[in-house]
Design an enzyme around this catalytic site. Sequence first.
Site, PDB file in Angstrom:
ATOM      1  N   ARG A  97       0.684  -1.497  -0.350  1.00  0.00           N
ATOM      2  CA  ARG A  97       0.117   0.215   0.255  1.00  0.00           C
ATOM      3  C   ARG A  97       0.784   1.340   0.156  1.00  0.00           C
ATOM      4  O   ARG A  97       0.697   1.787  -0.678  1.00  0.00           O
ATOM      5  CB  ARG A  97      -0.482   0.174   0.910  1.00  0.00           C
ATOM      6  CG  ARG A  97      -1.868   1.318   1.618  1.00  0.00           C
ATOM      7  CD  ARG A  97      -2.653   0.381   2.302  1.00  0.00           C
ATOM      8  NE  ARG A  97      -3.355   2.464   2.559  1.00  0.00           N
ATOM      9  CZ  ARG A  97      -3.911   2.263   4.182  1.00  0.00           C
ATOM     10  NH1 ARG A  97      -3.803   2.499   4.192  1.00  0.00           N
ATOM     11  NH2 ARG A  97      -5.635   3.814   3.441  1.00  0.00           N
ATOM     12  N   HIS A 101       0.436   5.018  -2.716  1.00  0.00           N
ATOM     13  CA  HIS A 101       0.324   6.022  -1.839  1.00  0.00           C
ATOM     14  C   HIS A 101       1.432   7.138  -2.125  1.00  0.00           C
ATOM     15  O   HIS A 101       1.157   8.163  -1.570  1.00  0.00           O
ATOM     16  CB  HIS A 101      -0.084   5.262  -0.240  1.00  0.00           C
ATOM     17  CG  HIS A 101      -1.138   5.316   0.551  1.00  0.00           C
ATOM     18  ND1 HIS A 101      -1.724   6.000   0.919  1.00  0.00           N
ATOM     19  CD2 HIS A 101      -2.239   4.349  -0.182  1.00  0.00           C
ATOM     20  CE1 HIS A 101      -3.437   4.995   0.943  1.00  0.00           C
ATOM     21  NE2 HIS A 101      -3.028   4.384   0.485  1.00  0.00           N
ATOM     22  N   ASN A 129      -3.910   9.037   5.083  1.00  0.00           N
ATOM     23  CA  ASN A 129      -2.564   8.016   6.538  1.00  0.00           C
ATOM     24  C   ASN A 129      -2.742   7.941   7.414  1.00  0.00           C
ATOM     25  O   ASN A 129      -1.991   7.136   8.205  1.00  0.00           O
ATOM     26  CB  ASN A 129      -1.585   8.567   5.545  1.00  0.00           C
ATOM     27  CG  ASN A 129      -1.755   8.563   4.076  1.00  0.00           C
ATOM     28  OD1 ASN A 129      -1.512   7.266   2.819  1.00  0.00           O
ATOM     29  ND2 ASN A 129      -0.145   9.575   3.297  1.00  0.00           N
ATOM     30  N   HIS A 228      -6.179  -5.983  -2.360  1.00  0.00           N
ATOM     31  CA  HIS A 228      -6.932  -5.400  -1.495  1.00  0.00           C
ATOM     32  C   HIS A 228      -7.271  -7.701  -1.113  1.00  0.00           C
ATOM     33  O   HIS A 228      -8.080  -7.164   0.398  1.00  0.00           O
ATOM     34  CB  HIS A 228      -8.304  -4.912  -0.887  1.00  0.00           C
ATOM     35  CG  HIS A 228      -8.256  -3.421  -1.313  1.00  0.00           C
ATOM     36  ND1 HIS A 228      -9.416  -3.281  -1.779  1.00  0.00           N
ATOM     37  CD2 HIS A 228      -7.341  -2.847  -0.970  1.00  0.00           C
ATOM     38  CE1 HIS A 228      -8.785  -1.407  -0.690  1.00  0.00           C
ATOM     39  NE2 HIS A 228      -7.370  -1.887  -1.043  1.00  0.00           N
TER      40      HIS A 228
HETATM   41  C1  HEM Z   1      -9.503   1.491  -5.762  1.00  0.00           C
HETATM   42  C2  HEM Z   1      -8.664   2.925  -4.719  1.00  0.00           C
HETATM   43  C3  HEM Z   1      -8.183   1.897  -3.771  1.00  0.00           C
HETATM   44  C4  HEM Z   1      -9.370   2.749  -2.130  1.00  0.00           C
HETATM   45  C5  HEM Z   1     -10.829   3.489  -2.201  1.00  0.00           C
HETATM   46  C6  HEM Z   1      -8.355   2.071  -1.039  1.00  0.00           C
HETATM   47  C7  HEM Z   1      -8.823   2.055   0.349  1.00  0.00           C
HETATM   48  C8  HEM Z   1      -8.697   0.956   1.294  1.00  0.00           C
HETATM   49  C9  HEM Z   1      -8.465   1.281   2.548  1.00  0.00           C
HETATM   50  C10 HEM Z   1      -9.929   2.480   3.105  1.00  0.00           C
HETATM   51  C11 HEM Z   1      -7.568   0.923   3.009  1.00  0.00           C
HETATM   52  C12 HEM Z   1      -8.045   0.652   4.657  1.00  0.00           C
HETATM   53  C13 HEM Z   1      -7.208   1.936   5.391  1.00  0.00           C
HETATM   54  C14 HEM Z   1      -7.401   1.804   7.234  1.00  0.00           C
HETATM   55  O1  HEM Z   1      -8.765   1.645   7.593  1.00  0.00           O
HETATM   56  O2  HEM Z   1      -6.647   1.685   8.045  1.00  0.00           O
HETATM   57  C15 HEM Z   1      -7.246  -0.055   2.640  1.00  0.00           C
HETATM   58  C16 HEM Z   1      -6.013  -0.739   2.856  1.00  0.00           C
HETATM   59  C17 HEM Z   1      -5.639  -1.881   1.332  1.00  0.00           C
HETATM   60  N1  HEM Z   1      -4.916  -1.122   0.730  1.00  0.00           N
HETATM   61 FE1  HEM Z   1      -6.548  -0.076  -0.941  1.00  0.00          FE
HETATM   62  N2  HEM Z   1      -7.480   1.042  -1.731  1.00  0.00           N
HETATM   63  C18 HEM Z   1      -7.194   1.535  -3.242  1.00  0.00           C
HETATM   64  C19 HEM Z   1      -6.092   1.312  -3.813  1.00  0.00           C
HETATM   65  C20 HEM Z   1      -5.815   0.443  -3.330  1.00  0.00           C
HETATM   66  C21 HEM Z   1      -4.564  -0.424  -4.428  1.00  0.00           C
HETATM   67  C22 HEM Z   1      -4.097   0.174  -6.102  1.00  0.00           C
HETATM   68  C23 HEM Z   1      -3.324  -0.735  -3.770  1.00  0.00           C
HETATM   69  C24 HEM Z   1      -1.917  -1.281  -3.720  1.00  0.00           C
HETATM   70  C25 HEM Z   1      -1.886  -1.980  -5.157  1.00  0.00           C
HETATM   71  C26 HEM Z   1      -4.137  -1.115  -2.113  1.00  0.00           C
HETATM   72  C27 HEM Z   1      -3.613  -1.631  -1.226  1.00  0.00           C
HETATM   73  C28 HEM Z   1      -3.933  -2.119   0.077  1.00  0.00           C
HETATM   74  C29 HEM Z   1      -3.401  -2.698   0.922  1.00  0.00           C
HETATM   75  C30 HEM Z   1      -2.346  -3.824   0.621  1.00  0.00           C
HETATM   76  C31 HEM Z   1      -4.030  -2.482   1.846  1.00  0.00           C
HETATM   77  C32 HEM Z   1      -4.326  -3.364   3.730  1.00  0.00           C
HETATM   78  C33 HEM Z   1      -3.004  -2.458   4.200  1.00  0.00           C
HETATM   79  C34 HEM Z   1      -3.078  -2.873   5.622  1.00  0.00           C
HETATM   80  O3  HEM Z   1      -3.119  -3.654   5.813  1.00  0.00           O
HETATM   81  O4  HEM Z   1      -1.545  -2.344   6.535  1.00  0.00           O
HETATM   82  N3  HEM Z   1      -4.963  -0.204  -2.273  1.00  0.00           N
HETATM   83  N4  HEM Z   1      -7.237   0.535   1.175  1.00  0.00           N
END
Ligand code: HEM
Length: 363
Positions: A97, A101, A129, A228
């Site tokens: 992630r 970002h 973030n 995800h």
């Molecule tokens: C399409 C639009 C996207 C949205 C709206 C989005 C939104 C989010 C949100 C809200 C979270 C949880 C954050 C939290 O509550 O602390 C999350 C986690 C995550 N996102 Fe996305 N995301 C998107 C695209 C992506 C992309 C493109 C990637 C990587 C290529 C990605 C990788 C991740 C990963 C791996 C997590 C888990 C992180 C952790 O456990 O520390 N996301 N995302």
Amino acid sequence: MTMQTYNTNLQSSYNNPSLQQLHQQLTNMASTRCLFTILLGITTYWTLFSLSLGNPGGLFLFPQFYDHACPQAPAIVKSIVEKAYAKDPRMAASLLRLHFHDCFVKGCDASVLLDTSGTMVSEKRSNPNKDSLRGFEVIDEIKYALENECPQTVSCADIVALAARDSTVLTGGPSWEVPLGRRDSLDASVQGSNNNLPAPNSTLSSIITKFKLQGLDIVDVVALSGAHTIGDTRCVSFRQRLYNQSGNGVPDFSLNPAYAAGLRTKCPSSGGDQNLFFLDLVTPFKFDNQYFKNLLVYNGILNSDEVLFTQSAQTMELVKLYAENNELFFEQFAKSMVKMGNISPLTGPMGEIRKNCRRVNHY
Ligand code: HEM
Ligand SMILES: *[C@@H]1O[C@H](CO)[C@@H](O)[C@H](O)[C@H]1NC(C)=O
Ligand SMILES: *[C@@H]1O[C@H](CO)[C@@H](O)[C@H](O)[C@H]1NC(C)=O
């Protein structure tokens, strides 16, 4: 288990035919007759450079960038990512992630790693973030090891790109060659972080618009959302769907009622904002296409996940395709990661190689 490395057809100097010709010319300089050809080649080379849009330094990234200056760099990154993952399996998701970002704000330039200093406000404080983005200590440890091995050679932005790939592989996902040669920014943009990153309650069209601004298309949106398949989300990121999706006091219709009932027990209507939930309820630690299978039965936890299946026929077809065909998902994910990693890198004379990823060299 064998690991396949996907050919991501990147636009690097190594598979660009005219640059390959130039390389051949430079290695065959036997007669003076060659000189003219070389000059012509160099002109072509610079023309190609200046044509590469959204890349201020104009140089292409390529996987062999550190082969001479720091050949052990990718192995050092990998070993520290492996160690961090062994201690905390969620770290793989967090590092993946981090690259996303970084890239969506001023390009893949490690701007996300800078701490607040002077008038510069850290991106770590942005809405997407704060209390959420993690992995900074792991990047620090990698940087420390690399500074010992090859001082001021490997950029923080490249460390993040390599760590994202290694994290994907460690959790069972595809591998790809990471184009390298990014340099680090001299500042950060908290506004960029707030504006460019899609929110979990975004509509599909808003997500598509934000990706498009970065040069990424609908296929990239769906494939990259497949990240995800690993990692966690906080209650605050999806609560709206459980209680009051559209301001009329009822849950989101596109959320499986049984799944929603379970989520409500640990994500109350108020309080518990930071409680953690798996993004993929079935195989939360495995990088696979289960994420897409979940969407088919309305078990996507974020609004931004489920809308891929419910808000457009085109993205729905892609979700179905990746749910059926893991190989196809892996292949596209690798391609889209290389594409995302190519967003406006700083190259050539632009930026710097930070000694400490948290601050610029002269501040
Ligand atoms: C399409 C639009 C996207 C949205 C709206 C989005 C939104 C989010 C949100 C809200 C979270 C949880 C954050 C939290 O509550 O602390 C999350 C986690 C995550 N996102 Fe996305 N995301 C998107 C695209 C992506 C992309 C493109 C990637 C990587 C290529 C990605 C990788 C991740 C990963 C791996 C997590 C888990 C992180 C952790 O456990 O520390 N996301 N995302
Ligand atoms: C999304 O959530 C934010 C923050 O909770 C809220 O201000 C905004 O109105 C929500 N947007 C939509 C479309 O529901
Ligand atoms: C749902 O949200 C709307 C608009 O934000 C608000 O007026 C209403 O009181 C909320 N309903 C419930 C049951 O929380």
